[in-house]
Design an enzyme around this catalytic site. Structure first.
Site: not given
Length: 454
Positions: A349, A380
């Protein structure tokens, strides 16, 4: 892709039901089929956009309008009325950008964007008890939050800070003129990245739209010494084909390996109470490996879509090859061969890690590692498993740094010792990552506690 919810009522009201038979045939949730359909359509649209709406053939405004309209359509197609949340956040933060002082624009934008994202996370999961049983519109909202805050900090750097106070990278990326409304919408909602990202820098994006993206990178090389009399014209076709092959392999692994080793295996009675320690550790590694293909698929396909549009050129490597990895979100080889926790995180990521570094790690005055992990967890979502993962990640990061700084030097005296060190650190890194990220995919408290107690 942040989660994998099955279809919900919203899909039956947005025109996406034409894909429902395919969803039932493949045994894959409808939202995932919609995601793939949108990204494949985006891939063809990107090729068409690069060929027929190139900077030499049309104006930047037309290019901005095209990518924005298609992006808005994709969001509505995939998420129905939930897409309103995305548009509300975009318009609120545009108002902040226009009205706030440049000395405070980054703070207001950051707290509003992160606050709205967190409210959506909480309401979707706890207040309305949606959990993972409804449309997960948080993915695009998370991407837009990254872009909003990135742009706000870069405007602050360009208009609200002295040049001598900026790092070299901050100076390079600083935005010295606030974007127009069309530029703002295009940057946040363009069809290449609105569904699955990745986040990118505003100046890079505007250079792409205006046709300066590739020439600027090429001018960094002395082409006359290489026998060229004019700048070459790099084509992304080869890079796109390579990435599409990777997405195909990832899809096959997802349909086979991931289905064979679901994360629920980690809370089975056999795993928790009967398997010995080495078996549990090995099985944990296999299950975590099986959870990766969906991310490999989504991020590599998103990268391919941007490349197909002509965005993502990063320059020329030492062998003279054109590189299209400016927006790449992962390096699979380096992930699977990582010999340190740091190396693993740097290649997983990537664009989110870069965002965290630019808006948090480099700017907070104290505890940068801890605050960066906390921000990552908040971004998140609010599933407890995320916080288990990121709090564990802080401890593992500190431990890994300590071990490396104290012991690595003893293994550098010979090639054999270095090989032993690399093998041991690879095993420890891969198992440590599996142990750390297991709660991230399990989400809830009970299975996480059950796993860690075992």
């Amino acid at each position: 892709m942040a989660a994998e919810p099955p279809s919900s009522l919203s899909y039956r009201t947005t025109g996406s039901t034409c894909l429902h038979p395919l969803s039932e045939f493949l045994g894959i949730p409808l939202d995932q089929v919609n995601f793939v359909a949108c990204q494949l359509f985006a891939l063809f649209a990107a090729f068409w956009f690069r060929i027929y709406l190139s900077p030499g053939k049309t104006s930047p405004d037309v290019r901005h309008a095209f990518v924005t309209i298609f992006g808005i359509y994709f969001v509505i197609f995939c998420f129905g009325w939930y897409s309103v949340h995305l548009f509300v956040l975009v318009f609120m933060c545009y108002g902040i950008m226009v009205t706030a002082s440049v000395s405070s624009i980054h703070r207001y934008s950051f707290f509003v964007a992160m606050g709205y994202l967190t409210i959506c996370h909480v309401s979707r999961i706890y207040i309305f008890h949606y959990g993972i049983l409804t449309t997960d519109f948080s993915g695009p909202l998370m991407i837009v939050t990254q872009k909003i805050t990135t742009l706000a900090f870069q405007i602050h750097d360009g208009l609200g800070r002295r040049a001598e106070d900026l790092s070299a990278e901050q100076h390079r990326l600083a935005v010295k003129v606030k974007p127009t409304f069309l530029e703002y919408l295009s940057y946040l909602l363009n069809f290449m990245s609105v569904i699955a990202g990745p986040c990118n820098n505003f100046k890079d994006y505007i250079a792409f739209i205006e046709g300066r993206h590739i020439p600027t990178k090429l001018l960094e090389v002395n082409w006359k010494q290489r026998g060229f009399h004019s700048l070459p014209e790099p084509s992304p076709t080869r890079a796109v084909i390579h990435k599409l092959c990777m997405t195909l392999v990832s899809l096959l692994l997802f349909l086979t390996l991931t289905k064979s080793f679901p994360v629920t295996c980690l809370v089975d009675d056999w795993f928790v109470h009967k398997a010995n320690f080495l078996t549990r550790l090995s099985y944990l590694y296999v299950v975590m490996q099986a959870s990766k293909p969906k991310y490999y698929f989504a991020w590599t396909l998103a990268d391919a879509v941007n490349n197909a549009a002509g965005f993502g050129f990063s320059g020329v490597d030492k062998n003279g090859n054109f590189c299209w990895d400016l927006l790449s979100n992962l390096n699979i080889w380096k992930i699977e061969t990582a010999t340190s926790f740091k190396m693993y995180l740097e290649n997983w990521n990537i664009q989110t890690a870069t965002w965290l570094k630019r808006v948090c790690y480099e700017r907070v005055p104290w505890y940068p590692t801890v605050l960066t992990f906390v921000l990552s967890a908040l971004w998140h979502g609010v599933y407890p498993g995320y916080y288990f993962t990121f709090l564990t990640g802080i401890l593992v990061t500190v431990a890994a740094r300590t071990v490396r700084s104290n012991y690595r030097r003893y293994f550098l005296s010979s090639r054999a010792l270095k090989a032993v060190y690399d093998v041991v650190t690879w095993v420890v890194t891969q198992l440590s990552v599996s142990y750390t990220v297991a709660p991230f995919v399990m989400l809830a408290v009970e299975p996480t506690i059950s796993l860690y107690k075992s």
